[in-house]
Write a protein that holds these residues in place. Sequence first.
Motif, mmCIF file in Angstrom:
data_model
loop_
_atom_site.group_PDB
_atom_site.id
_atom_site.type_symbol
_atom_site.label_atom_id
_atom_site.label_comp_id
_atom_site.label_asym_id
_atom_site.label_seq_id
_atom_site.Cartn_x
_atom_site.Cartn_y
_atom_site.Cartn_z
ATOM 1 N N HIS A 1 -4.975 -7.053 -7.404
ATOM 2 C CA HIS A 1 -6.017 -6.035 -7.294
ATOM 3 C C HIS A 1 -5.453 -4.679 -6.865
ATOM 4 O O HIS A 1 -5.742 -3.654 -7.496
ATOM 5 C CB HIS A 1 -7.097 -6.494 -6.301
ATOM 6 N N ASN A 2 -4.663 -4.673 -5.789
ATOM 7 C CA ASN A 2 -4.181 -3.368 -5.346
ATOM 8 C C ASN A 2 -3.127 -2.792 -6.292
ATOM 9 O O ASN A 2 -3.008 -1.577 -6.444
ATOM 10 C CB ASN A 2 -3.660 -3.417 -3.903
ATOM 11 N N ALA B 1 -6.238 1.132 -3.112
ATOM 12 C CA ALA B 1 -5.040 0.294 -3.068
ATOM 13 C C ALA B 1 -4.512 0.179 -1.647
ATOM 14 O O ALA B 1 -4.113 -0.908 -1.200
ATOM 15 C CB ALA B 1 -3.969 0.861 -3.998
ATOM 16 N N LEU C 1 -6.658 -2.105 0.434
ATOM 17 C CA LEU C 1 -6.464 -3.521 0.123
ATOM 18 C C LEU C 1 -5.072 -4.022 0.501
ATOM 19 O O LEU C 1 -4.682 -5.107 0.086
ATOM 20 C CB LEU C 1 -6.722 -3.764 -1.360
#
Length: 299
Positions: free
Chosen positions: A152-153, A89, A92
């Motif tokens: 996504h993160n 995380a 990103l």
Amino acid sequence: MSLPAGWLRSMPVVFVLIWSTGFIVARYGMPQAPPFKFLAIRFGLAVLCFGVWARLARAAWPVGRAQWAHLAVTGVLMHAGYLGGVWAAVKLGMGAGLVALLVGLQPVLTAVWVASRGGQVAPRQWAGLALGFGGLALVVWQKLGHGEVGSHNLALALFALASITVGTLYQKRYLEPCAVPTANCVQNLAALLATLPLALALALESEAVRWNADFVGAMAWSVLVLTLGGSSLLYLMIQRGAATAVTSLLYLVPPTTALMAWGLFAEPITVFTLAGTALTAFGVALVVRPPATTKRSTP
């Protein structure tokens, strides 16, 4: 294994100090290696260190396939899942403050789960959890930037939160007491087997490892202090204490990390940091304080 009473009392303080260095190490190590390559090397070295420790101490290995399987599950959750989610995380683009805030929700989830299963979580402990979360939010809110959160993160950070929460509860429920070096050796081996394919296959891992002083220093601290020290203490505390009380200690990690970052990197300490640290410490004290015993009156 019996431990002196003084050492048992100091374990939570030592654990918080060690665990708080995780994000400090990430600042040094992240630019030098992709997250899963770094973690795969870390887990591999940890397996070797715990193996040597177990051999020198002649520690007993877990008995039965069930205990090996339970250790493997907790290793995948509490090492590969938790650390992999946090580091990926951050890689990103999510700030360390926001990751700390999300993972800091673990004590609340743990208390809710304990209560849903019929466990006893006193009103005083609920109040302590609320105060702890409030103090935690007060410390990190000013670090939350705009545009740093994506699907996504965010998913990776929430996955890390779920992994450490489920792993802690699973270990407390299913694991029998085991020797620290052998238990951690099995856990890190399982984490290595889970992480290695990701380090070899993910596009996120396209960068090469830079074998420089920053990488070696970050890796040495990660293995010798965070893994051998912090993970061993967490294992012992979960085995010896209530899950809600143990996980509430993680509320102290972000404020402590902020103080370390101020000393090492001159990151500013504001009145919000000081107030949040005090509020968090008081909340944790409410959670971990043993219940008062009723004294019988003398006739």
